[in-house]
Write a protein that holds these residues in place. Structure first.
Motif, short mmCIF file in Angstrom:
data_model
loop_
_atom_site.label_atom_id
_atom_site.label_comp_id
_atom_site.label_asym_id
_atom_site.label_seq_id
_atom_site.Cartn_x
_atom_site.Cartn_y
_atom_site.Cartn_z
N ASN A 165 -2.81 6.08 -1.99
CA ASN A 165 -3.77 5.01 -1.67
C ASN A 165 -3.89 3.98 -2.78
OD1 ASN A 165 -4.49 5.97 0.90
ND2 ASN A 165 -5.91 7.46 0.00
N HIS A 209 0.83 -1.20 0.00
CA HIS A 209 0.00 0.00 0.00
C HIS A 209 0.86 1.26 0.00
CE1 HIS A 209 -3.55 2.44 0.74
NE2 HIS A 209 -2.87 3.09 1.68
N SER A 233 0.98 5.02 0.83
CA SER A 233 0.22 5.93 1.68
C SER A 233 0.04 7.30 1.05
CB SER A 233 0.93 6.09 3.04
OG SER A 233 2.22 6.66 2.86
#
Length: 374
Positions: free
Chosen positions: A324, A319, A321
């Motif tokens: 997203n 993932h 950050s």
């Protein structure tokens, strides 16, 4: 020349017509917006008292909307041109750094190909396809306007009003042009499918599929198109693009879960991958604040989902950050090591890593102490 009546509500203030006249203000929240449009577009300023005793005919109201749509359409296209020109100028002055290969035996071209082969949605019918994208987009709009017949969708797509801001700039005059474009596109439409009758029905509907040269939208279909335009104007095209993307991600996630399972040692593998990524960037660490912030935002074990496909390939979703997004890594079965070039390449837009030359032993040099440079 005198007004046609002493009662200002009996004639259109802007053309003196007495046909299909209605009060300018309706008591709705958009009244002030209408007054502002009149002021900015035709340079007539009305205070609230004047506007309350002003009438407008249906033709002038339509033309006012078309002027506004024309203005917005011109502004939209101008912004695209400016963004393109500025983007070219910016790219000429921008310096990009290549990403270092991740292991001694790594090859970026081979790895990129392997990444494609490890795609969990590869060979899954409908996943990420254009058909699915279409269905998700029109489905998002249908939630607000109701059922949209397929031939209306196809007509708007074919004439350039698909998935962009121009979908909110369609006027009655524009609809006439769309009809004309559809009548002139018959040969092209027929070429889009092997079954002539089926493809004509998809693009021209049941009413005109046998005589597309006379195609036009029915009265209810015109209202459907205008409803789509009004909805996109009110909510913005971005809302529907986001909704369709969210729907597609959900469908892709469900498909992904169906074709892959969590291995027994998933936590161990996730920790190995996270550690390897951290070590990769530690070797390129700087004292800058930007690097510290970037390093702290690297995915931890809780942001690394490990799965195993039916063919035994182990993959992971990392993932990001910043945006997203989930980036894919995979275990190279040849060396039993994680490959995460896709993640590093993506992170270049958040923190750029300078290229470094790697020295490694070539097979023919092993044993003679000579280093080879990639």
């Amino acid at each position: 020349m005198n007004p046609p009546s002493d009662d200002p509500l009996q004639y259109c203030r802007f053309c003196f017509s007495q046909f299909r006249v209605e009060p300018l203000l309706s008591g709705a929240q958009k009244d002030q917006q209408l007054i502002n449009q009149i002021s900015s577009i035709i340079q007539i300023k009305l205070d609230p008292d004047q506007a309350s005793v002003t009438a407008i005919c249906s033709m002038c109201r339509t033309q006012l909307k078309e002027f506004q749509l024309f203005r917005e359409r011109c502004s939209h296209h101008d912004s695209i041109v400016r963004e393109k020109v500025e983007g070219i100028q910016s790219s000429n002055n921008d310096m990009w750094f290549a990403v270092e290969t991740l292991d001694d035996n790594d090859d970026s071209d081979e790895e990129s190909a392997a990444m494609g082969k490890s795609d969990p949605l590869r060979n899954v019918p409908g996943a990420g396809s254009e058909k699915q994208t279409r269905e998700n987009f029109w489905g998002a709009i249908s939630q607000d306007v109701g059922v949209i017949p397929e031939h209306i969708q196809r007509a708007l797509e074919l004439t350039g009003f698909y998935r962009n801001a121009s979908l909110g700039m369609i006027s009655p005059t524009t609809i006439k042009q769309i009809e004309q474009d559809m009548r002139e596109a018959i040969e092209f439409v027929i070429s889009q499918g092997s079954k002539r009758a089926e493809v004509l029905r998809q693009y021209y509907g049941a009413m005109y599929c046998k005589n597309p040269a006379k195609f036009k939208f029915l009265a209810g279909e015109v209202q459907t198109i205008l409803s789509i335009t009004a909805t996109v104007q009110e909510n913005g095209i971005t809302e529907y693009l986001n909704k369709s993307c969210a729907s597609q991600r959900l469908q892709s996630s469900r498909t992904y879960q169906l074709i892959s399972a969590k291995p027994d040692n998933a936590d161990v593998l996730a920790e190995e991958l996270v550690t390897k990524i951290q070590n990769y960037y530690k070797q390129r660490a700087t004292d800058s604040k930007e690097f510290t912030e970037f390093f702290n935002r690297l995915p931890g074990v809780d942001k690394c989902e490990v799965r195993q496909k039916e063919d035994g390939t182990v993959i992971a979703l990392l993932h990001c950050s910043y945006c997203n997004k989930n980036l894919q890594a995979f275990v190279d079965s040849r060396w039993n090591v994680w490959r995460f070039f896709n993640f590093v390449k993506h992170c270049q837009q958040h923190y750029r890593v300078e290229h470094k030359t790697i020295k490694r032993k070539r097979p023919e040099d092993v044993g003679n102490g000579e280093d080879a440079t990639d």
